[in-house]
Write a protein that holds these residues in place. Structure first.
Motif, PDB file in Angstrom:
ATOM      1  N   ARG A  74       8.353  -0.340   3.939  1.00  0.00           N
ATOM      2  CA  ARG A  74       7.953  -1.162   2.797  1.00  0.00           C
ATOM      3  C   ARG A  74       8.706  -2.478   2.783  1.00  0.00           C
ATOM      4  O   ARG A  74       8.114  -3.557   2.593  1.00  0.00           O
ATOM      5  N   GLU A  75      10.021  -2.417   2.997  1.00  0.00           N
ATOM      6  CA  GLU A  75      10.827  -3.623   2.981  1.00  0.00           C
ATOM      7  C   GLU A  75      10.455  -4.553   4.139  1.00  0.00           C
ATOM      8  O   GLU A  75      10.451  -5.780   4.000  1.00  0.00           O
ATOM      9  N   GLU A  76      10.119  -3.964   5.288  1.00  0.00           N
ATOM     10  CA  GLU A  76       9.731  -4.786   6.435  1.00  0.00           C
ATOM     11  C   GLU A  76       8.445  -5.553   6.134  1.00  0.00           C
ATOM     12  O   GLU A  76       8.338  -6.752   6.430  1.00  0.00           O
ATOM     13  N   CYS A  77       7.481  -4.878   5.557  1.00  0.00           N
ATOM     14  CA  CYS A  77       6.229  -5.551   5.190  1.00  0.00           C
ATOM     15  C   CYS A  77       6.454  -6.591   4.099  1.00  0.00           C
ATOM     16  O   CYS A  77       5.833  -7.667   4.109  1.00  0.00           O
ATOM     17  N   PRO A 111       4.570   3.912   4.102  1.00  0.00           N
ATOM     18  CA  PRO A 111       5.687   4.491   3.342  1.00  0.00           C
ATOM     19  C   PRO A 111       5.331   5.852   2.771  1.00  0.00           C
ATOM     20  O   PRO A 111       4.162   6.150   2.488  1.00  0.00           O
ATOM     21  N   GLU A 112       6.363   6.694   2.552  1.00  0.00           N
ATOM     22  CA  GLU A 112       6.125   8.057   2.060  1.00  0.00           C
ATOM     23  C   GLU A 112       5.471   8.050   0.682  1.00  0.00           C
ATOM     24  O   GLU A 112       4.674   8.919   0.364  1.00  0.00           O
ATOM     25  N   ASN A 113       5.820   7.082  -0.138  1.00  0.00           N
ATOM     26  CA  ASN A 113       5.250   7.010  -1.495  1.00  0.00           C
ATOM     27  C   ASN A 113       4.141   5.974  -1.562  1.00  0.00           C
ATOM     28  O   ASN A 113       4.019   5.219  -2.535  1.00  0.00           O
ATOM     29  N   ALA A 114       3.317   5.929  -0.516  1.00  0.00           N
ATOM     30  CA  ALA A 114       2.260   4.918  -0.447  1.00  0.00           C
ATOM     31  C   ALA A 114       1.278   5.038  -1.600  1.00  0.00           C
ATOM     32  O   ALA A 114       0.777   4.030  -2.115  1.00  0.00           O
ATOM     33  N   VAL A 115       1.019   6.268  -2.038  1.00  0.00           N
ATOM     34  CA  VAL A 115       0.074   6.460  -3.142  1.00  0.00           C
ATOM     35  C   VAL A 115       0.638   5.873  -4.430  1.00  0.00           C
ATOM     36  O   VAL A 115      -0.045   5.149  -5.172  1.00  0.00           O
ATOM     37  N   GLN A 116       1.913   6.185  -4.707  1.00  0.00           N
ATOM     38  CA  GLN A 116       2.537   5.631  -5.911  1.00  0.00           C
ATOM     39  C   GLN A 116       2.640   4.112  -5.843  1.00  0.00           C
ATOM     40  O   GLN A 116       2.534   3.416  -6.859  1.00  0.00           O
ATOM     41  N   LEU A 117       2.835   3.589  -4.632  1.00  0.00           N
ATOM     42  CA  LEU A 117       2.943   2.146  -4.478  1.00  0.00           C
ATOM     43  C   LEU A 117       1.580   1.455  -4.510  1.00  0.00           C
ATOM     44  O   LEU A 117       1.518   0.221  -4.544  1.00  0.00           O
ATOM     45  N   ASN A 118       0.513   2.230  -4.498  1.00  0.00           N
ATOM     46  CA  ASN A 118      -0.835   1.657  -4.458  1.00  0.00           C
ATOM     47  C   ASN A 118      -0.981   0.759  -3.228  1.00  0.00           C
ATOM     48  O   ASN A 118      -1.457  -0.388  -3.300  1.00  0.00           O
ATOM     49  N   TRP A 119      -0.582   1.304  -2.117  1.00  0.00           N
ATOM     50  CA  TRP A 119      -0.489   0.549  -0.868  1.00  0.00           C
ATOM     51  C   TRP A 119      -1.856   0.015  -0.428  1.00  0.00           C
ATOM     52  O   TRP A 119      -1.967  -1.149  -0.022  1.00  0.00           O
ATOM     53  N   ASP A 120      -2.879   0.818  -0.490  1.00  0.00           N
ATOM     54  CA  ASP A 120      -4.206   0.390  -0.060  1.00  0.00           C
ATOM     55  C   ASP A 120      -4.719  -0.775  -0.906  1.00  0.00           C
ATOM     56  O   ASP A 120      -5.392  -1.684  -0.393  1.00  0.00           O
ATOM     57  N   HIS A 121      -4.409  -0.746  -2.194  1.00  0.00           N
ATOM     58  CA  HIS A 121      -4.826  -1.847  -3.068  1.00  0.00           C
ATOM     59  C   HIS A 121      -4.130  -3.143  -2.668  1.00  0.00           C
ATOM     60  O   HIS A 121      -4.734  -4.228  -2.699  1.00  0.00           O
ATOM     61  N   ARG A 122      -2.864  -3.035  -2.285  1.00  0.00           N
ATOM     62  CA  ARG A 122      -2.129  -4.216  -1.813  1.00  0.00           C
ATOM     63  C   ARG A 122      -2.780  -4.793  -0.568  1.00  0.00           C
ATOM     64  O   ARG A 122      -2.953  -6.031  -0.461  1.00  0.00           O
ATOM     65  N   LEU A 123      -3.145  -3.940   0.377  1.00  0.00           N
ATOM     66  CA  LEU A 123      -3.790  -4.420   1.597  1.00  0.00           C
ATOM     67  C   LEU A 123      -5.105  -5.116   1.281  1.00  0.00           C
ATOM     68  O   LEU A 123      -5.448  -6.142   1.895  1.00  0.00           O
ATOM     69  N   LEU A 124      -5.836  -4.574   0.329  1.00  0.00           N
ATOM     70  CA  LEU A 124      -7.098  -5.193  -0.078  1.00  0.00           C
ATOM     71  C   LEU A 124      -6.857  -6.563  -0.698  1.00  0.00           C
ATOM     72  O   LEU A 124      -7.603  -7.533  -0.430  1.00  0.00           O
ATOM     73  N   GLN A 125      -5.820  -6.672  -1.518  1.00  0.00           N
ATOM     74  CA  GLN A 125      -5.480  -7.960  -2.128  1.00  0.00           C
ATOM     75  C   GLN A 125      -5.122  -8.986  -1.062  1.00  0.00           C
ATOM     76  O   GLN A 125      -5.557 -10.150  -1.115  1.00  0.00           O
ATOM     77  N   MET A 126      -4.317  -8.577  -0.093  1.00  0.00           N
ATOM     78  CA  MET A 126      -3.899  -9.501   0.954  1.00  0.00           C
ATOM     79  C   MET A 126      -5.104  -9.969   1.781  1.00  0.00           C
ATOM     80  O   MET A 126      -5.200 -11.151   2.147  1.00  0.00           O
TER      81      MET A 126
END
Length: 845
Positions: A648-651, A751-766
């Protein structure tokens, strides 16, 4: 009620109205004596100055209980100190009560202020009484009953053949229920408030009993006292009943007043004071009657052989059974006043006579019931263990035996409305369940009050309930932890409204982690000033709260909050709105701890994505400035090396650098555009139609033109240099390394907590931002090169867009791609007009 703390008896002297007065009235909860001494020390307190109208009407004086209770809890530990905690809380309340009494006495706040202070006093006094009850009961339940458990197992039962005093002493030692009854009686007596029944007696050194009746009998004419009124003809104590004639009217009044004062002394637990009153007013026979209840013991039967052969005085009444039967008959008779009947009823277990007098007060009725229950149990034990024949008591006496639950049930349906109201009110319910030791039901009631009547609960009621729960939890009497947390959480919410970080953090620390985070983050959302934020975080760290989780939730809540249109007012063009400024400043919560640099980047990037999508460039710049400039090095140092940085920090680091490059390119373009539009203006020249122009004016005009030409040359150079820099910074966005601008670097897994971080939504925003920003950057780049005359560069831009290496063309829609190609086509036409081919190369034939 009296202000001094009530004395608690020890196991050898619990039944102060059952055992002989020769026994030393010692203290079961002896530590409460310390409380009495500390109350006396309050005389050294500072007095509040009279401020005239006193607008808060005592509220500020009572509100000091919030920090003072906090100080008490911080200073105490565990184990037996839990009971010292109750003493300290009582002591703190006592100090506030004294302050309020002083303010009422001084007339502060006027009539309305006095009424409000009196209401506060009423509540605080009841709170003090409840704390004392809590201390007395649980001190016995937790400490004394535990200490005597082993001894109780070794005892088969009461010893037969002992004296009445010995039998009852042993009964109190082994019978915890009876001991608790007596504790409640002691508490009720110590908290007794005579109120309107307070009876001022005439103050003379000595008085003769019934002196007016004696005087009238000696002066048969009775002219001075009203002739014709028949009175008794004898002055023995039984004469009024035997002759069915009254005493002199003044003596009847004095008699009733004395009876009332004697009963008040007994009700407050001071039997000896009642005896002194009888003797002082010349009614020694009444004092002798009041001695008849004392338990009998002949110490001469227990003298050691080696002891002194001296006859010791006999204690108590050897004919106590006869006396008690007569006292019962007196209490049951209608020929005596209600106070005399109630006095006899106290010592003979006659409940009806007590209820007739004490029908309008919950505490008085409870005292009457418990006195009767103690009397029945004591009498039953004496008659069962002492080898002696006793005069029988009426069946009504023995049928009056009740359990504590039955007593409270009767109080709940009492005829008097005030008794029912108190029984069903908060204080009545709390005191009832403390006495019954039904802590689970008590917590259920408290939760119901907190949930259903949340808006009606004052902060001080919540403070009171929360500290009861904390005490019960400390001694292990909380069965449902969830219920306890609801009550403490309600108090924390009340503290949040007051905004005291130390208190909020301390009490929140007693909750589960989920509630800690929820409540403390709610508090942090309200804190705006930087210094206050630092204090709030320091308090959370001292209390051991999960600061990282709390600050993360706080920033997310503020960032994701939706504000109504115009809620904070409309900002001027190019300015940051109040709502956006609040969101941006919330990032300060994540700057406090170095360990949260990764979270700071995550939240800042999330804000920048939103602002960039909304074209709020100034908000984006302000958010970017909230991040320390050396954030990259700080994160690398935090994880020791680049290879150890989590996914997460790397991204986040790359995303942050993408925005940095983007802002640099946009700012450079803005500067170029400013320079390009601010060409130096040509100086105005005057009309020179006349041939007789002044030579000086012509020379000045030529100097201006020469300066203008020089300024234009400098401007052109600046524009050229700025254009070169702008082209470079804009190309940095398009040519961003490592898979491109706003594209995450390669990571082995999410990341292990990708669901809590809403990771897919972030990728869509980017991805959406790439489709918006890259075409815009390309147009800006084309504009700079076109206006700078670099038409070949405009054509080369098409090669970069169409390159399969970065595949920038994929972020274009057909409309945007057509717009860009049209711009490039214009550049190709300029090249053709310059005798070059469409790509900028010389035409070869």
């Amino acid at each position: 009620m009296p202000d001094s703390p009530f004395p608690m008896s020890n196991r050898s002297g619990l039944l102060r109205t059952t055992l002989n007065s020769s026994m030393a009235p010692q203290n079961l909860s002896h530590s409460l004596l310390i409380l009495e001494q500390s109350n006396a020390a309050q005389e050294d307190r500072s007095l509040m100055e009279d401020t005239g109208d006193d607008l808060d009407r005592g509220k500020g004086r009572v509100d000091v209980l919030f920090p003072q209770f906090f100080d008490v809890l911080q200073a105490q530990g565990g184990g037996q100190e839990a009971f010292e905690l109750i003493q300290s809380l009582t002591h703190v309340c006592r100090g506030v009560v004294e302050q309020l009494e002083l303010e009422i006495e001084r007339g502060m706040g006027g009539e309305q202020g006095a009424r409000q202070r009196q209401a506060m006093l009423t509540w605080l006094r009841q709170e003090i009484y409840t704390w004392r009850l809590l201390h007395a009961l649980f001190y016995d339940r937790i400490l004394l009953q535990t200490d005597t458990q082993a001894d109780d197992e070794m005892q088969d039962g009461p010893t037969l053949g002992g004296s009445e005093k010995e039998v009852i002493q042993q009964l109190y030692t082994i019978n915890a229920t009876l001991r608790e009854y007596q504790l409640v009686v002691d508490w009720l007596e110590a908290c007794y408030d005579q109120g309107e029944q307070q009876n001022p007696l005439h103050c003379h050194d000595r008085m003769m009993a019934w002196e007016n009746t004696l005087f009238q009998l000696d002066n048969l004419q009775g002219a001075a006292f009203g002739k014709g009124h028949e009175i008794v003809s004898r002055l023995d104590p039984d004469a009024p009943v035997r002759e069915k004639r009254p005493l002199h009217a003044l003596d009847e009044e004095d008699n009733l007043r004395l009876s009332r004062a004697i009963f008040a002394s007994i009700r407050s637990g001071h039997v000896d004071d009642g005896l002194k009153l009888c003797k002082h007013y010349g009614q020694t026979w009444r004092a002798a009657i009041l001695e008849g209840w004392r338990l009998h013991e002949d110490p001469n039967f227990e003298q050691n052989v080696s002891g002194v052969h001296e006859k010791l005085p006999i204690e108590g009444n050897p004919r106590r059974d006869i006396w008690k039967r007569c006292a019962w008959m007196l209490a049951d008779s209608k020929n005596y006043d209600e106070y005399s009947r109630a006095t006899a009823g106290v010592f003979s277990g006659h409940l009806s006579s007590l209820k007739t007098l004490l029908h309008s007060n919950w505490h008085d009725l409870l005292w009457a019931h418990l006195k009767v229950q103690i009397d029945i149990r004591v009498e039953s034990e004496i008659r069962g263990c002492c080898l002696k024949r006793y005069q029988p008591m009426p069946d009504e006496y023995w049928n009056g035996k009740m359990t504590m639950e039955q007593i409270f049930d009767e109080l709940n349906v009492a005829k008097d409305a005030s008794v029912r109201d108190f029984a069903q009110g908060q204080l009545g319910i709390i005191q009832r369940h403390l006495i019954l030791d039904t802590c689970g039901e008590l917590l259920q009631h408290m939760v119901r009050w907190v949930e259903k009547d949340a808006g009606q609960q004052s902060p001080h009621q919540l403070r009171f309930m929360a500290h009861i729960v904390l005490f019960l939890r400390q001694i292990g009497r909380v069965e449902q932890e969830r219920q306890a947390e609801k009550i403490i959480a309600a108090y924390v919410e009340a503290l949040i409204a007051r905004g005291e970080p130390q208190l909020i953090a301390y009490y929140a620390a007693s909750l589960s982690n989920t509630l800690q985070v929820k409540l403390y983050s709610r508090f942090l959302e309200q804190v705006e000033q930087k210094r206050q934020r630092e204090l709030a975080l320091d308090a959370a760290l001292q209390a051991g709260l999960d600061v990282e989780q709390i600050t993360r939730i706080t920033v997310e809540n503020i960032r994701l909050a939706h504000h109504a249109h115009g809620e904070f007012g409309e900002p001027l063009s190019g300015e940051i709105s109040a709502a956006d400024q609040r969101k941006i400043s919330a990032l300060e919560w994540l700057i406090h701890l170095p360990e949260q640099r990764g979270e700071l980047l995550w939240q800042a990037n999330a804000m920048i994505r939103t602002y960039l999508a909304c074209s709020k460039m100034e908000c984006m710049r302000q958010t970017f400035r909230m991040v320390p400039g050396d954030i990259v090095q700080q994160i690398v140092n935090l994880y020791s090396s680049v290879d150890n940085i989590p996914p997460r920090e790397e991204c986040c680091l790359k995303e942050y650098l993408c925005y940095k490059v983007y802002l640099s390119g946009v700012d450079s373009f803005v500067e170029w555009n400013r320079l390009q539009q601010n060409r130096p203006k040509k100086p105005q020249t005057a009309n020179t139609a006349s041939s007789q122009d002044n030579f000086t004016e012509r020379m000045a005009s030529e100097r201006k033109e020469q300066a203008h030409r020089s300024e234009v040359v400098r401007w052109e150079q600046k524009v050229k240099e700025q254009a070169k820099q702008t082209i470079e910074t804009l190309y940095n966005v398009l040519m961003f390394p490592d898979k491109g601008w706003l594209v995450d670097p390669f990571i082995a897994k999410q990341p292990e907590n990708a669901v809590q971080l809403n990771w897919d939504h972030r990728l869509l925003q980017m991805e959406k931002l790439r489709s918006i920003c890259i075409p815009e950057i390309a147009l800006l780049l084309n504009e700079v090169m076109f206006k700078s005359g670099d038409f070949a560069g405009c054509v080369r831009l098409a090669d970069e867009i169409s390159s399969e290496n970065r595949q920038l063309y994929k972020v274009y829609t057909k409309h945007k791609l057509a717009e860009l190609l049209a711009k490039i086509a214009d550049a190709s036409l300029e090249l053709l007009n310059s005798k070059l081919d469409p790509w900028g190369y010389p035409i070869t034939i």
